[in-house]
Design a protein around this motif. Structure first.
Motif, PDB file in Angstrom:
ATOM      1  N   ARG A 265      10.676  22.070  36.750  1.00 15.56           N
ATOM      2  CA  ARG A 265       9.765  20.971  37.019  1.00 15.56           C
ATOM      3  C   ARG A 265       9.184  20.406  35.725  1.00 15.56           C
ATOM      4  NH1 ARG A 265       5.015  18.854  37.687  1.00 15.56           N
ATOM      5  NH2 ARG A 265       4.582  17.592  39.556  1.00 15.56           N
ATOM      6  N   GLU A 266       8.829  21.291  34.794  1.00 15.71           N
ATOM      7  CA  GLU A 266       8.315  20.819  33.507  1.00 15.71           C
ATOM      8  C   GLU A 266       9.370  19.995  32.775  1.00 15.71           C
ATOM      9  OE1 GLU A 266       6.932  24.074  31.196  1.00 15.71           O
ATOM     10  OE2 GLU A 266       5.416  24.704  32.668  1.00 15.71           O
ATOM     11  N   GLY A 267      10.608  20.480  32.799  1.00 16.89           N
ATOM     12  CA  GLY A 267      11.681  19.738  32.141  1.00 16.89           C
ATOM     13  C   GLY A 267      11.923  18.391  32.789  1.00 16.89           C
ATOM     14  N   LEU A 268      11.877  18.342  34.111  1.00 16.53           N
ATOM     15  CA  LEU A 268      12.067  17.074  34.819  1.00 16.53           C
ATOM     16  C   LEU A 268      10.931  16.095  34.536  1.00 16.53           C
ATOM     17  CD1 LEU A 268      13.417  18.167  38.333  1.00 16.53           C
ATOM     18  CD2 LEU A 268      14.627  16.844  36.587  1.00 16.53           C
ATOM     19  N   GLU A 269       9.721  16.608  34.440  1.00 13.69           N
ATOM     20  CA  GLU A 269       8.579  15.742  34.135  1.00 13.69           C
ATOM     21  C   GLU A 269       8.734  15.110  32.756  1.00 13.69           C
ATOM     22  OE1 GLU A 269       5.765  13.531  34.987  1.00 13.69           O
ATOM     23  OE2 GLU A 269       5.846  15.193  36.404  1.00 13.69           O
ATOM     24  N   THR A 270       9.174  15.925  31.800  1.00 11.77           N
ATOM     25  CA  THR A 270       9.421  15.394  30.453  1.00 11.77           C
ATOM     26  C   THR A 270      10.551  14.377  30.468  1.00 11.77           C
ATOM     27  OG1 THR A 270       8.694  17.482  29.457  1.00 11.77           O
ATOM     28  CG2 THR A 270      10.044  16.010  28.095  1.00 11.77           C
ATOM     29  N   GLN A 271      11.625  14.704  31.184  1.00 10.58           N
ATOM     30  CA  GLN A 271      12.766  13.806  31.252  1.00 10.58           C
ATOM     31  C   GLN A 271      12.415  12.507  31.962  1.00 10.58           C
ATOM     32  OE1 GLN A 271      15.211  14.660  29.495  1.00 10.58           O
ATOM     33  NE2 GLN A 271      16.761  13.107  29.985  1.00 10.58           N
ATOM     34  N   ARG A 272      11.565  12.585  32.978  1.00  9.78           N
ATOM     35  CA  ARG A 272      11.143  11.370  33.685  1.00  9.78           C
ATOM     36  C   ARG A 272      10.393  10.431  32.752  1.00  9.78           C
ATOM     37  NH1 ARG A 272       6.818   9.119  36.360  1.00  9.78           N
ATOM     38  NH2 ARG A 272       5.449  10.792  35.626  1.00  9.78           N
ATOM     39  N   THR A 289      22.955  12.536  32.386  1.00 11.33           N
ATOM     40  CA  THR A 289      23.628  13.832  32.285  1.00 11.33           C
ATOM     41  C   THR A 289      22.637  14.944  31.969  1.00 11.33           C
ATOM     42  OG1 THR A 289      25.715  12.838  31.553  1.00 11.33           O
ATOM     43  CG2 THR A 289      25.370  15.154  31.018  1.00 11.33           C
ATOM     44  N   ASP A 290      21.743  14.690  31.014  1.00 16.11           N
ATOM     45  CA  ASP A 290      20.739  15.688  30.644  1.00 16.11           C
ATOM     46  C   ASP A 290      19.806  15.994  31.809  1.00 16.11           C
ATOM     47  OD1 ASP A 290      21.848  15.642  28.122  1.00 16.11           O
ATOM     48  OD2 ASP A 290      20.342  14.278  27.290  1.00 16.11           O
ATOM     49  N   THR A 291      19.460  14.962  32.561  1.00 13.89           N
ATOM     50  CA  THR A 291      18.570  15.158  33.709  1.00 13.89           C
ATOM     51  C   THR A 291      19.259  15.959  34.804  1.00 13.89           C
ATOM     52  OG1 THR A 291      17.535  13.021  33.220  1.00 13.89           O
ATOM     53  CG2 THR A 291      17.094  13.984  35.376  1.00 13.89           C
ATOM     54  N   GLU A 292      20.516  15.623  35.093  1.00 16.57           N
ATOM     55  CA  GLU A 292      21.248  16.332  36.139  1.00 16.57           C
ATOM     56  C   GLU A 292      21.476  17.798  35.768  1.00 16.57           C
ATOM     57  OE1 GLU A 292      22.234  15.331  39.205  1.00 16.57           O
ATOM     58  OE2 GLU A 292      21.017  13.558  38.798  1.00 16.57           O
TER      59      GLU A 292
END
Length: 308
Positions: A265-272, A289-292
């Motif tokens: 979740r932390e990684g997705l928040e940063t990626q968003r 690609t990085d997000t998936e």
């Protein structure tokens, strides 16, 4: 393919957990009867206890032969692979960038390459179940797997590509970006956040229960060794109960999964934030690609190894 594999993964997951719970319950009940047999000196209770231990062994043999856990993980990997490729295809992410000549053919090729490894370990494509709606985004106007006609394949050569997927792929970059952020990234942020909280609460509950049972077992053993309690010997039963709790906690992997889901979740928040603010169209495929990658089951499992 996503619908059928997702349903099979859920079924196999339930089967695996039920089988483990059955084994642990049989062991615990067998220990109860063994304790009763020791206290009352009953041969009947001893025979019942032996029978239950035998049933536990037989259940273990059946579980190993059915390989529910392995099938569950294979079907989950297949389902998430199809979903990820579908999103990349729709929004021009990864290898499906705007300049690719044959995105449909590339989709089939990528899917086959990903599934080839699963076939080697015994995975077989289940028959799709008509009418089963499993969305990739809650409330999404572009939900991929809906039984409505616009979400069915329109080309028999590419059975996994739906009309909705083609419709999204044809939209301008700004629209595709908005759809991906809203219906994929935000949806997964909510899912991982909820699962992290749920796993953390379950871990705390089972850890407290097993610690309490262990403390009671220790107390019973000390009292009996000091001669303060005679008759019932409950230390063995309480210890077996605590061991059952520990085994169930390890089976459900509440501790490592709460750690892994929180990190995803932390990684997705940063990626968003990155996708929203600074990603231009030419860098969009790699950003997707990085997000998936963050949402792959293999990535979650890798993180869970460090959260145990």
């Amino acid at each position: 393919m996503f619908r059928s594999n997702d349903q099979w993964a859920l079924n196999r997951q339930s089967e695996a957990f039920r089988a483990t719970m059955t084994q642990l319950t049989l062991l615990l009940v067998a220990t109860v009867f063994a304790t009763l047999a020791d206290h009352f000196g009953s041969h009947v209770l001893t025979a019942v206890s032996a029978l239950l231990y035998g049933l536990t062994v037989a259940t273990g043999v059946v579980v190993r032969r059915r390989r529910a856990r392995a099938h569950w993980q294979a079907h989950r990997d297949a389902a998430e692979t199809v979903k990820s490729l579908a999103w990349q295809y729709m929004v021009h992410g990864g290898p499906f960038h705007s300049k690719v000549r044959d995105p449909d053919g590339l989709f089939n090729q990528q899917l086959e390459e990903h599934l080839r490894g699963l076939r080697r370990i015994g995975w077989k494509e289940p028959s799709p179940e008509r009418g089963l709606a499993v969305g990739v985004g809650t409330g999404s106007a572009y939900t991929l797997w809906n039984p409505a006609s616009r979400h069915e394949p329109d080309d028999p050569r590419h059975p996994q590509i739906t009309r909705a997927m083609r419709a999204v792929r044809e939209k301008p970059f700004a629209v595709r970006k908005d759809i991906y952020l809203r219906d994929r990234v935000l949806d997964q942020l909510s899912w991982y956040g909820g699962r992290a909280v749920q796993a953390r609460r379950s871990a705390a509950l089972w850890s407290t229960l097993t610690a309490l049972l262990t403390l009671l077992a220790l107390t019973a053993a000390v009292l009996r060794s000091a001669g303060l309690v005679s008759g019932w010997d409950l230390s063995g039963l309480l210890a077996a109960s605590a061991a059952t709790g520990v085994a169930w906690l390890e089976t459900r992997r509440h501790h490592p999964l709460s750690f892994a889901h929180a990190l995803v979740r932390e990684g997705l928040e940063t990626q968003r934030a990155v996708l929203t603010a600074s990603v231009a169209e030419d860098r969009w495929p790699q950003a997707v690609t990085d997000t998936e990658h963050l949402m792959l089951p293999q990535h979650t499992d890798w993180l869970a190894r460090f959260g145990g």
